[in-house]
Scaffold this active site. Structure first.
Site, PDB file in Angstrom:
ATOM      1  N   GLU A   1       0.822  -1.212   0.000  1.00 52.60           N
ATOM      2  CA  GLU A   1       0.000   0.000   0.000  1.00 52.60           C
ATOM      3  C   GLU A   1       0.856   1.263   0.000  1.00 52.60           C
ATOM      4  O   GLU A   1       0.572   2.212  -0.740  1.00 52.60           O
ATOM      5  CB  GLU A   1      -0.944  -0.005   1.202  1.00 52.60           C
TER       6      GLU A   1
ATOM      7  N   HIS B   1     -10.238   1.651   0.331  1.00 51.24           N
ATOM      8  CA  HIS B   1     -10.626   0.738   1.415  1.00 51.24           C
ATOM      9  C   HIS B   1     -12.138   0.518   1.490  1.00 51.24           C
ATOM     10  O   HIS B   1     -12.602  -0.297   2.294  1.00 51.24           O
ATOM     11  CB  HIS B   1     -10.112   1.270   2.762  1.00 51.24           C
TER      12      HIS B   1
END
Length: 302
Positions: free
Chosen positions: A160, A193
């Site tokens: 990420e 997310h």
């Protein structure tokens, strides 16, 4: 002594100098690249047809492979869409925050700064004796033997931060000033997310509950993204946000229920440490991330 307006003017002038020192690319180009990278990252998690949930070993292993491919592809966006002038004068790894100058500072200082922020939760954990396990070799053997632990502490922070910080920030910083860039890329990170909403719905969670949890997750991941992007821009190192991300994943959100279950004196001490940690963190953030400490003159001049 300088008054507040003079200080703000200096900061703005300094920021403009840094911004103007980077060759510019169109806003549409940088934002589009970041959008595509975010879609690729999230999409890679769902290319596999499976009936298992996200914590099933098969699902986790497949997603490891998927995000690894995205990590390999992401730098090409930086290379092909960055200003040719910038690429000609700055080593490509440096654009991605991969350099040796100031590395040890980037490893130690931001991590220590984040530990300070979690002073209260760390104290509460110590009361539960969970800290003792960190000195147990079996704990670490079990942790590295757990694919979920590896995902949360290694693969997720590494992938990420590399995609959303090391490969997005260099592009956004060629279109926006550092402060604006710090507030743009976390939005991609937070939205990325939201895919957890679909996962919860597939597990039978009610829509209203899934949306509420998703909104909360969007808020705290975006807030973390601000901090992480700030660390990348200020230190010029991707290692700083990677380590901080891993630590935050390990700590999780503060367990307020656990806090209130403590004895009165421990509760008082914990609350004081919560406040002291936050105030200390706020005070030290600009000092501990001074770009000159990290030999960073590319993204945020000292």
């Amino acid at each position: 002594m300088k008054n507040l307006s003079e200080t703000e003017a200096e900061v703005t002038m300094q920021e403009n100098v840094v911004h103007e020192s980077l060759p510019q690319i169109p806003v549409a180009t940088s934002v589009s690249c970041c959008f595509v990278l975010a879609v690729l990252y999230v999409g890679s998690l769902y290319i596999w047809s499976t009936k298992h949930n996200r914590d099933h070993p098969t699902t986790v292993k497949r997603r490891f492979a998927s995000v690894s491919m995205v990590m390999l592809a992401a730098p090409f966006f930086v290379y092909f869409f960055s200003s040719p002038e910038l690429l000609s004068r700055v080593p490509f790894p440096k654009l991605l925050g991969l350099r040796l100058e100031g590395l040890w500072q980037a490893v130690v200082i931001p991590y220590s700064l984040t530990v300070l922020l979690f002073l209260g939760p760390i104290f509460v954990n110590m009361q539960n004796e969970s800290v003792r396990s960190y000195f147990d070799l079996d704990y670490w053997r079990g942790s590295f033997g757990s694919i979920i632990w590896v995902r949360n502490h290694v693969i997720a922070p590494l992938s990420e931060e590399f995609v959303f910080r090391a490969c997005m920030m260099p592009l956004i910083l060629q279109s926006f000033s550092p402060l604006v860039a710090v507030f743009i890329t976390p939005l991609f990170f937070g939205v990325a997310h939201l895919h957890h909403i679909a996962e919860r719905l597939s597990l039978g969670v009610e829509l209203s509950t899934a949306l509420l949890i998703g909104l909360f997750q969007f808020i705290y991941t975006t807030l973390f993204g601000f901090y992480s992007a700030f660390l990348f821009a200020r230190t010029g190192h991707v290692m700083a946000p990677i380590l901080v991300h891993a630590f935050c994943n390990h700590m999780g959100l503060p367990d307020l229920q656990d806090l209130w279950q403590q004895d009165l004196w421990r509760r008082v001490v914990a609350i004081i440490l919560y406040l002291a940690g936050f105030v200390g963190w706020m005070f030290l953030v600009p000092l501990a991330t001074d770009p000159s400490i990290y030999d960073n003159t590319l993204y945020w001049n000292a």
